[in-house]
Design an enzyme around this catalytic site. Sequence first.
Site, PDB file in Angstrom:
ATOM      1  N   GLY A  31       0.682  -1.111  -0.142  1.00 17.78           N
ATOM      2  CA  GLY A  31       0.026   0.033  -0.111  1.00 17.78           C
ATOM      3  C   GLY A  31       0.663   1.347   0.051  1.00 17.78           C
ATOM      4  N   HIS A  37       4.454   1.636  -8.071  1.00 14.74           N
ATOM      5  CA  HIS A  37       3.327   0.508  -8.081  1.00 14.74           C
ATOM      6  C   HIS A  37       2.261   0.935  -9.264  1.00 14.74           C
ATOM      7  CE1 HIS A  37       4.059   1.354  -3.622  1.00 14.74           C
ATOM      8  NE2 HIS A  37       3.975  -0.111  -3.683  1.00 14.74           N
ATOM      9  N   GLY A 147       8.607  -4.851  -8.677  1.00 16.33           N
ATOM     10  CA  GLY A 147       9.311  -4.105  -9.128  1.00 16.33           C
ATOM     11  C   GLY A 147      11.098  -4.297  -8.967  1.00 16.33           C
ATOM     12  N   ILE A 176      10.705   3.191 -11.213  1.00 15.19           N
ATOM     13  CA  ILE A 176      10.495   4.416 -11.536  1.00 15.19           C
ATOM     14  C   ILE A 176      11.046   5.470 -10.518  1.00 15.19           C
ATOM     15  CG2 ILE A 176       8.258   5.890 -11.489  1.00 15.19           C
ATOM     16  CD1 ILE A 176       8.381   3.584 -13.709  1.00 15.19           C
ATOM     17  N   SER A 186       7.883   4.240  -0.842  1.00  8.51           N
ATOM     18  CA  SER A 186       6.778   4.598   0.058  1.00  8.51           C
ATOM     19  C   SER A 186       7.647   5.352   1.139  1.00  8.51           C
ATOM     20  CB  SER A 186       5.964   3.449   0.713  1.00  8.51           C
ATOM     21  OG  SER A 186       5.444   2.808  -0.371  1.00  8.51           O
TER      22      SER A 186
END
Length: 283
Positions: A31, A37, A147, A176, A186
């Site tokens: 999350g 993501h 990823g 990315i 995150s």
Amino acid sequence: MKISGNIKEVRDIVKEWKQQGLSIGLVPTMGYLHEGHLSLMERAIKENDRVVVSIFVNPMQFGPTEDLASYPRDLDRDAALCEKIGVSMIFHPEPSEMYADDFCSYVDMSGLTEELCGKSRPVHFRGVQTVVSKLFHIVPANRAYFGQKDAQQLAIIRRMVRDLNFDIEIIGCPIIREEDGLAKSSRNTYLNTEERNAALILNKSLTNAKNLIASGERSAKQIKDCIQETIMAEPLAKADYIEVVNFDTIKPLEKLNGNVLVAIAVFIGKTRLIDNFILENVN
Ligand code: PAF
């Protein structure tokens, strides 16, 4: 878009999709979704009829002194992003739904888990492999997307799938980055302004290493020294590890050849960030 935290309900929906002959993509996440993501989800949506995103901050992959409690969470924001992009379902279980009180079965590996992040996070990969195995059983997808930023995790999951015959294709997707080069994570939300600026040293040190390799250098020691020197110039940064390994085996290399992973973990203040690059078929 359906949001469910119930394993049986998710299983029944996925079973029905399969009976209809639909292909399914799974994007496992913890999350607090960012563009890294979203790039996995976009690719999954392109390649599959239905896409399931799991959002679960997996307690088993955090060590006792790590950031489980403070790990950022925002389901409403995540759900809005997933809905907008065209995700079919979010699986968002409570820890008690995933782990019974007397849970005692684990998936583990020897070899690929011992180097890099495995050194400073000894229980991490067992937790990752166990939860990812559970997710693959709960959502028996055709493809799962991970990823390359977590390159060691990607190599471990590929090996686990091969060794244990999971019937799922693992798709690795590129890192990315922010416009200034910092890899999206995150954990970037932990950085204050000064640290955010200092964190650019990760990508800078890797760029210096890439340039050195492009100029013909093949000694792993020289590459590591070059990265270390760059990092040492930043007072807020302290390297946790700087490694040059074979991407498939995660074994250290002395001389670069084959599929090479150059991976670093660096503390910026209290925040530990990772970054890497992979070069294929180096000779
Ligand atoms: O990469 C992550 O976010 C996690 O390690 C994963 C794969 C979702 C397992 O909890």
